[in-house]
Design a protein around this motif. Structure first.
Motif, PDB file in Angstrom:
ATOM      1  N   TYR A  11       0.852  -1.190   0.000  1.00  0.00           N
ATOM      2  CA  TYR A  11       0.000   0.000   0.000  1.00  0.00           C
ATOM      3  C   TYR A  11       0.889   1.241   0.000  1.00  0.00           C
ATOM      4  O   TYR A  11       1.983   1.216   0.557  1.00  0.00           O
ATOM      5  CB  TYR A  11      -0.861   0.069   1.268  1.00  0.00           C
ATOM      6  CG  TYR A  11      -1.933  -0.987   1.401  1.00  0.00           C
ATOM      7  CD1 TYR A  11      -2.935  -1.124   0.446  1.00  0.00           C
ATOM      8  CD2 TYR A  11      -1.970  -1.812   2.517  1.00  0.00           C
ATOM      9  CE1 TYR A  11      -3.938  -2.076   0.600  1.00  0.00           C
ATOM     10  CE2 TYR A  11      -2.969  -2.761   2.679  1.00  0.00           C
ATOM     11  CZ  TYR A  11      -3.949  -2.886   1.712  1.00  0.00           C
ATOM     12  OH  TYR A  11      -4.941  -3.817   1.871  1.00  0.00           O
ATOM     13  N   ALA A  12       0.379   2.311  -0.587  1.00  0.00           N
ATOM     14  CA  ALA A  12       1.044   3.611  -0.501  1.00  0.00           C
ATOM     15  C   ALA A  12       0.203   4.492   0.417  1.00  0.00           C
ATOM     16  O   ALA A  12      -1.006   4.631   0.217  1.00  0.00           O
ATOM     17  CB  ALA A  12       1.167   4.247  -1.889  1.00  0.00           C
ATOM     18  N   LEU A  13       0.843   5.070   1.435  1.00  0.00           N
ATOM     19  CA  LEU A  13       0.144   5.918   2.395  1.00  0.00           C
ATOM     20  C   LEU A  13       0.597   7.357   2.241  1.00  0.00           C
ATOM     21  O   LEU A  13       1.800   7.637   2.259  1.00  0.00           O
ATOM     22  CB  LEU A  13       0.435   5.463   3.833  1.00  0.00           C
ATOM     23  CG  LEU A  13       0.247   3.994   4.163  1.00  0.00           C
ATOM     24  CD1 LEU A  13       0.568   3.737   5.622  1.00  0.00           C
ATOM     25  CD2 LEU A  13      -1.157   3.537   3.848  1.00  0.00           C
ATOM     26  N   LYS A  14      -0.356   8.250   2.113  1.00  0.00           N
ATOM     27  CA  LYS A  14      -0.055   9.678   2.039  1.00  0.00           C
ATOM     28  C   LYS A  14      -0.262  10.268   3.428  1.00  0.00           C
ATOM     29  O   LYS A  14      -1.273  10.022   4.075  1.00  0.00           O
ATOM     30  CB  LYS A  14      -0.966  10.366   1.031  1.00  0.00           C
ATOM     31  CG  LYS A  14      -0.586  11.787   0.758  1.00  0.00           C
ATOM     32  CD  LYS A  14      -1.381  12.355  -0.394  1.00  0.00           C
ATOM     33  CE  LYS A  14      -0.890  13.738  -0.717  1.00  0.00           C
ATOM     34  NZ  LYS A  14      -1.569  14.297  -1.881  1.00  0.00           N
ATOM     35  N   LEU A  15       0.729  11.046   3.891  1.00  0.00           N
ATOM     36  CA  LEU A  15       0.682  11.620   5.234  1.00  0.00           C
ATOM     37  C   LEU A  15       0.342  13.096   5.173  1.00  0.00           C
ATOM     38  O   LEU A  15       0.750  13.799   4.261  1.00  0.00           O
ATOM     39  CB  LEU A  15       2.042  11.458   5.925  1.00  0.00           C
ATOM     40  CG  LEU A  15       2.715  10.092   5.838  1.00  0.00           C
ATOM     41  CD1 LEU A  15       4.037  10.108   6.580  1.00  0.00           C
ATOM     42  CD2 LEU A  15       1.804   9.017   6.391  1.00  0.00           C
ATOM     43  N   PHE A  16      -0.364  13.539   6.183  1.00  0.00           N
ATOM     44  CA  PHE A  16      -0.683  14.966   6.331  1.00  0.00           C
ATOM     45  C   PHE A  16      -0.140  15.391   7.688  1.00  0.00           C
ATOM     46  O   PHE A  16      -0.392  14.747   8.693  1.00  0.00           O
ATOM     47  CB  PHE A  16      -2.192  15.199   6.258  1.00  0.00           C
ATOM     48  CG  PHE A  16      -2.780  14.758   4.947  1.00  0.00           C
ATOM     49  CD1 PHE A  16      -2.807  15.612   3.860  1.00  0.00           C
ATOM     50  CD2 PHE A  16      -3.276  13.468   4.795  1.00  0.00           C
ATOM     51  CE1 PHE A  16      -3.340  15.202   2.644  1.00  0.00           C
ATOM     52  CE2 PHE A  16      -3.804  13.043   3.593  1.00  0.00           C
ATOM     53  CZ  PHE A  16      -3.833  13.913   2.517  1.00  0.00           C
ATOM     54  N   GLY A  17       0.659  16.420   7.704  1.00  0.00           N
ATOM     55  CA  GLY A  17       1.221  16.896   8.967  1.00  0.00           C
ATOM     56  C   GLY A  17       2.570  16.276   9.302  1.00  0.00           C
ATOM     57  O   GLY A  17       3.025  16.360  10.440  1.00  0.00           O
ATOM     58  N   GLY A  18       3.200  15.644   8.316  1.00  0.00           N
ATOM     59  CA  GLY A  18       4.550  15.126   8.546  1.00  0.00           C
ATOM     60  C   GLY A  18       4.591  13.915   9.455  1.00  0.00           C
ATOM     61  O   GLY A  18       3.723  13.060   9.410  1.00  0.00           O
ATOM     62  N   ARG A  19       5.638  13.852  10.289  1.00  0.00           N
ATOM     63  CA  ARG A  19       5.869  12.760  11.241  1.00  0.00           C
ATOM     64  C   ARG A  19       6.084  11.420  10.538  1.00  0.00           C
ATOM     65  O   ARG A  19       5.615  10.377  10.992  1.00  0.00           O
ATOM     66  CB  ARG A  19       4.734  12.694  12.256  1.00  0.00           C
ATOM     67  CG  ARG A  19       4.585  13.995  13.041  1.00  0.00           C
ATOM     68  CD  ARG A  19       3.513  13.961  14.068  1.00  0.00           C
ATOM     69  NE  ARG A  19       3.822  12.983  15.111  1.00  0.00           N
ATOM     70  CZ  ARG A  19       2.927  12.517  15.967  1.00  0.00           C
ATOM     71  NH1 ARG A  19       1.694  12.939  15.921  1.00  0.00           N
ATOM     72  NH2 ARG A  19       3.267  11.641  16.879  1.00  0.00           N
ATOM     73  N   GLN A  20       6.803  11.464   9.434  1.00  0.00           N
ATOM     74  CA  GLN A  20       7.053  10.282   8.625  1.00  0.00           C
ATOM     75  C   GLN A  20       7.728   9.157   9.410  1.00  0.00           C
ATOM     76  O   GLN A  20       7.313   8.002   9.333  1.00  0.00           O
ATOM     77  CB  GLN A  20       7.900  10.690   7.418  1.00  0.00           C
ATOM     78  CG  GLN A  20       8.059   9.643   6.374  1.00  0.00           C
ATOM     79  CD  GLN A  20       8.807  10.176   5.174  1.00  0.00           C
ATOM     80  OE1 GLN A  20       9.700  10.996   5.304  1.00  0.00           O
ATOM     81  NE2 GLN A  20       8.446   9.709   3.999  1.00  0.00           N
ATOM     82  N   THR A  21       8.746   9.488  10.180  1.00  0.00           N
ATOM     83  CA  THR A  21       9.463   8.476  10.959  1.00  0.00           C
ATOM     84  C   THR A  21       8.550   7.851  12.005  1.00  0.00           C
ATOM     85  O   THR A  21       8.573   6.634  12.225  1.00  0.00           O
ATOM     86  CB  THR A  21      10.708   9.095  11.632  1.00  0.00           C
ATOM     87  OG1 THR A  21      11.532   9.657  10.616  1.00  0.00           O
ATOM     88  CG2 THR A  21      11.491   8.060  12.398  1.00  0.00           C
ATOM     89  N   ALA A  22       7.701   8.666  12.632  1.00  0.00           N
ATOM     90  CA  ALA A  22       6.773   8.148  13.641  1.00  0.00           C
ATOM     91  C   ALA A  22       5.744   7.212  13.002  1.00  0.00           C
ATOM     92  O   ALA A  22       5.388   6.186  13.593  1.00  0.00           O
ATOM     93  CB  ALA A  22       6.079   9.300  14.361  1.00  0.00           C
ATOM     94  N   VAL A  23       5.280   7.542  11.803  1.00  0.00           N
ATOM     95  CA  VAL A  23       4.324   6.681  11.099  1.00  0.00           C
ATOM     96  C   VAL A  23       4.999   5.357  10.737  1.00  0.00           C
ATOM     97  O   VAL A  23       4.419   4.280  10.908  1.00  0.00           O
ATOM     98  CB  VAL A  23       3.767   7.380   9.838  1.00  0.00           C
ATOM     99  CG1 VAL A  23       2.969   6.409   8.977  1.00  0.00           C
ATOM    100  CG2 VAL A  23       2.906   8.577  10.234  1.00  0.00           C
ATOM    101  N   GLU A  24       6.239   5.461  10.258  1.00  0.00           N
ATOM    102  CA  GLU A  24       7.006   4.253   9.926  1.00  0.00           C
ATOM    103  C   GLU A  24       7.153   3.370  11.168  1.00  0.00           C
ATOM    104  O   GLU A  24       6.935   2.150  11.112  1.00  0.00           O
ATOM    105  CB  GLU A  24       8.386   4.685   9.412  1.00  0.00           C
ATOM    106  CG  GLU A  24       8.941   3.819   8.344  1.00  0.00           C
ATOM    107  CD  GLU A  24      10.298   4.289   7.848  1.00  0.00           C
ATOM    108  OE1 GLU A  24      10.881   3.504   7.109  1.00  0.00           O
ATOM    109  OE2 GLU A  24      10.791   5.370   8.205  1.00  0.00           O
TER     110      GLU A  24
END
Length: 196
Positions: free
Chosen positions: A26-39
């Motif tokens: 899946y490809a997930l689009k993030l809003f508001g950053g925090r890419q490392t936390a989502v990972e």
């Protein structure tokens, strides 16, 4: 150069081996950053993630040039599909993040799934070990005309994509949902996909 070719060959061999599990992404689009936390959120759920990264030069406070591996884009995370679409929806809604799972088409309820082989080839082409890749938005990638090819020789042997020309140089272009990457390749190493 020979060392670089050897690393590239290892990357491609690892992709071919890993592709055997045939699990889409899946490809997930993030809003508001925090890419490392989502990972980290998905990794803590024992789900494999991927964020395309590239080496970036920057100047530190003392004026020295440093190199650091940084995300290509800050609003995209790929997650291997090891749960149902329903469960993925639950995980996204339970998270503390603003996440949108990219869908097949505008207005569609189905999530877009990136086939395992396509995703693994894309991951290989994003590897800093292959040299400097050129990253494109999905719209930019769609504008690049090119013939579907398979690389027959060299460190990218076995990878498929579109052969495109830019600034008198040839590149192998690989697209996945939300992003594209181009890696320099000799056109003589490529064979048209429809050719025998």
């Amino acid at each position: 150069m020979a060392d670089s070719n050897m690393h590239g060959k290892q990357v491609v061999d690892n992709v071919v081996e890993a592709a055997k599990d045939n699990c889409p992404w899946y490809a997930l689009k993030l809003f508001g950053g925090r890419q490392t936390a989502v990972e980290d959120y998905f990794k803590n759920l024992d789900m494999e993630t991927f964020v395309p990264r590239q080496m970036v030069d920057y100047e530190d406070k003392k004026g020295r040039i440093k190199h650091q591996l940084r995300p290509v884009v800050t609003n995209l995370v790929f997650v291997k599909k090891t749960v149902t679409a329903k469960r993925m929806t639950e995980l996204v809604q339970q998270s503390d993040f603003q996440i949108l799972v990219i869908r097949k088409a505008k207005g569609s309820r189905e999530y877009s799934e990136i086939p395992a082989r396509q995703m693994l080839e894309f991951k290989a082409m994003c590897s800093p070990e292959l040299g400097e890749g050129i990253f494109l938005s999905q719209e930019e990638a769609n504008l690049k005309p090119g013939d579907p090819v398979e690389v027959r020789f060299g460190p990218l042997k076995g990878l498929t994509g579109r052969l495109v020309r830019q600034n008198r140089k040839y590149y192998l272009l690989k697209e996945v949902t939300g992003l594209g990457v181009m890696v320099r390749v000799s056109r003589w190493c490529c064979k048209a996909m429809n050719a025998q």
